[in-house]
Design an enzyme around this catalytic site. Structure first.
Site, PDB file in Angstrom:
ATOM      1  CE  LYS A   1      49.127  37.341  40.793  1.00 40.32           C
ATOM      2  NZ  LYS A   1      49.683  37.213  39.124  1.00 40.32           N
TER       3      LYS A   1
ATOM      4  CE1 TYR B   1      48.815  63.576  62.552  1.00 40.13           C
ATOM      5  CE2 TYR B   1      47.727  61.385  61.992  1.00 40.13           C
ATOM      6  CZ  TYR B   1      48.789  62.078  62.547  1.00 40.13           C
ATOM      7  OH  TYR B   1      49.692  61.461  63.804  1.00 40.13           O
TER       8      TYR B   1
HETATM    9  C1  LIG Z   1      48.588  37.156  38.751  1.00 38.97           C
HETATM   10  C2  LIG Z   1      48.414  37.122  37.080  1.00 38.97           C
HETATM   11  C3  LIG Z   1      47.111  36.328  36.690  1.00 38.97           C
HETATM   12  C4  LIG Z   1      46.346  35.768  37.116  1.00 38.97           C
HETATM   13  O1  LIG Z   1      45.591  37.225  37.017  1.00 38.97           O
HETATM   14  P1  LIG Z   1      44.349  37.818  37.812  1.00 38.97           P
HETATM   15  O2  LIG Z   1      44.119  39.520  36.839  1.00 38.97           O
HETATM   16  O3  LIG Z   1      44.568  38.390  39.839  1.00 38.97           O
HETATM   17  O4  LIG Z   1      43.027  37.191  37.705  1.00 38.97           O
HETATM   18  C5  LIG Z   1      47.174  34.959  35.822  1.00 38.97           C
HETATM   19  N1  LIG Z   1      48.289  35.024  35.351  1.00 38.97           N
HETATM   20  C6  LIG Z   1      49.749  35.752  35.331  1.00 38.97           C
HETATM   21  C7  LIG Z   1      50.552  35.398  34.123  1.00 38.97           C
HETATM   22  C8  LIG Z   1      49.474  36.024  36.466  1.00 38.97           C
HETATM   23  O5  LIG Z   1      50.692  36.767  36.302  1.00 38.97           O
END
Ligand SMILES: *Cc1c(COP(=O)(O)O)cnc(C)c1O
Length: 345
Positions: free
Chosen positions: A5, A225
């Site tokens: 994702k 800045y």
């Molecule tokens: C993003 C996510 C993961 C992976 O999490 P990490 O901490 O990046 O390994 C696993 N399960 C679900 C439901 C998630 O949303």
């Protein structure tokens, strides 16, 4: 199941999916738009939508593109029931064991499981949950979630999936049938108190930018800045062509390490949109045209994130499209994985 994702945690969803193909059995994404990017790139492996359907229209679309849905609300079951029985996508069932973000209450697990299984013509869904605190050195909360999961599902014949990166490392008894690594795949540490190096994780991303100017500033002069940083001595300042518009965190404090050659030099002054300034008084390698290593193996993204009051996840996921990507080796090195690896497609 590789979590890809947020554009593959900022690495490029298709690049990542192709790099790990053959080492994983499926992909997890947040939403249908991300899943369609995989399908449109010709990736045929199973893809799970972790957020489930956002509307009843996504049931049809998921079926048409062979996507799996994480069913996490009784309304989702109603949408499935309304779909043509021959056109229902594969589904998982999510139980809310304490994260309180998505999932059905443990008390409803048995009835939702039975209803979902019937809607899927008897095929048992994978039953899953998500941990809120698997990165916490105190295991109490995760143990309680796992106990709640087991109590709610022990009588239901189905594969299980519980573990994110932190649980994969810290709670081996949560591995069950499907693990869902995300951040660790990219070489980051999910723990605040254990570095990626401690965990033998190696970063997939190296983020660097060019030094486009070097100047001398007199003691007492301010840089950037608001003149947040002031020279305590006559100093050399390098201007690096990356800023918060390139995903470098604006909240990075003075002193955040930037490596130029073998030497780490301290960030000096506020990060601007397109540039940042670094105190290179003690770094002879810092000349115009040299590369500044912003994160990668040294410094690690987790260290830079800590200097900006956030976590490496956020820095990777916020990597903007304007940063040119160079894919140096899109295959997972044979030394990094124990499983035999079919060629990347
Ligand atoms: C993003 C996510 C993961 C992976 O999490 P990490 O901490 O990046 O390994 C696993 N399960 C679900 C439901 C998630 O949303």
């Amino acid at each position: 199941m590789a979590c890809v994702k947020a554009d593959g945690y900022g690495h490029g969803i298709v690049t990542v999916a192709q790099a790990v193909a053959g080492n994983v059995d499926a992909y997890a994404v947040a939403c249908i738009e991300e899943a369609l990017r995989l399908r449109d790139a010709g990736i045929a492996a199973p893809v799970l939508l972790l957020e489930g359907p956002h509307g009843s229209d996504e049931i049809d679309e998921a079926y048409a593109r062979d996507l799996s849905l994480c069913i996490s609300d009784p309304r989702h079951l109603d949408w499935l029931a309304a779909a043509d029985p021959g056109r229902r996508p594969e589904c998982w069932l999510k139980i809310d064991t304490g994260m309180h973000r998505l999932g059905i209450a443990p008390a409803l697990a048995a009835c939702c499981y039975a209803r979902l299984r019937a809607l899927l013509n008897g095929v048992p869904p994978v039953i899953c949950t998500h941990f809120a605190s698997a990165d916490n050195p105190d295991p109490t909360a995760t143990r309680a979630q796992l106990a709640s999961f087991d109590a709610a599902t022990s009588a239901l014949a189905a594969p299980h999936s519980c573990a994110n990166s932190a649980a994969i490392i810290a709670f081996p008894d949560s591995h069950r049938d499907w693990v869902r690594p995300g951040y660790m795949l990219y070489g980051g540490s999910p723990f605040a108190d254990r570095s990626a190096t401690d965990l033998s994780l190696r970063p997939a991303m190296a983020f660097s930018a060019e030094i486009i100017s070097v100047r001398e500033v007199a003691a007492g002069e301010g840089v950037g800045y608001g003149a947040r940083w002031r020279a305590a001595r006559p100093s050399r300042i390098a201007t690096v062509a990356a800023g918060y518009g390139d995903g470098y965190p604006r909240h990075a404090g003075d002193g955040t390490p930037v490596r130029i050659g073998a030497v780490r030099s301290p960030l000096a002054g506020r990060v601007s949109m397109d540039m940042m300034t670094v105190d290179v008084t003690d770094n002879p390698a810092a000349v115009v045209g040299a590369r500044a290593e912003l994160w990668g193996s040294d410094p690690g993204v987790d260290e830079v994130a800590a200097c900006a009051g956030t976590i490496g996840y956020e820095l990777l996921a916020a990597m903007p499209a304007r940063v040119p990507r160079l894919t140096i080796d899109a295959s997972v090195g044979a030394d990094r994985c124990s499983a035999p690896r079919p060629s990347v497609d």
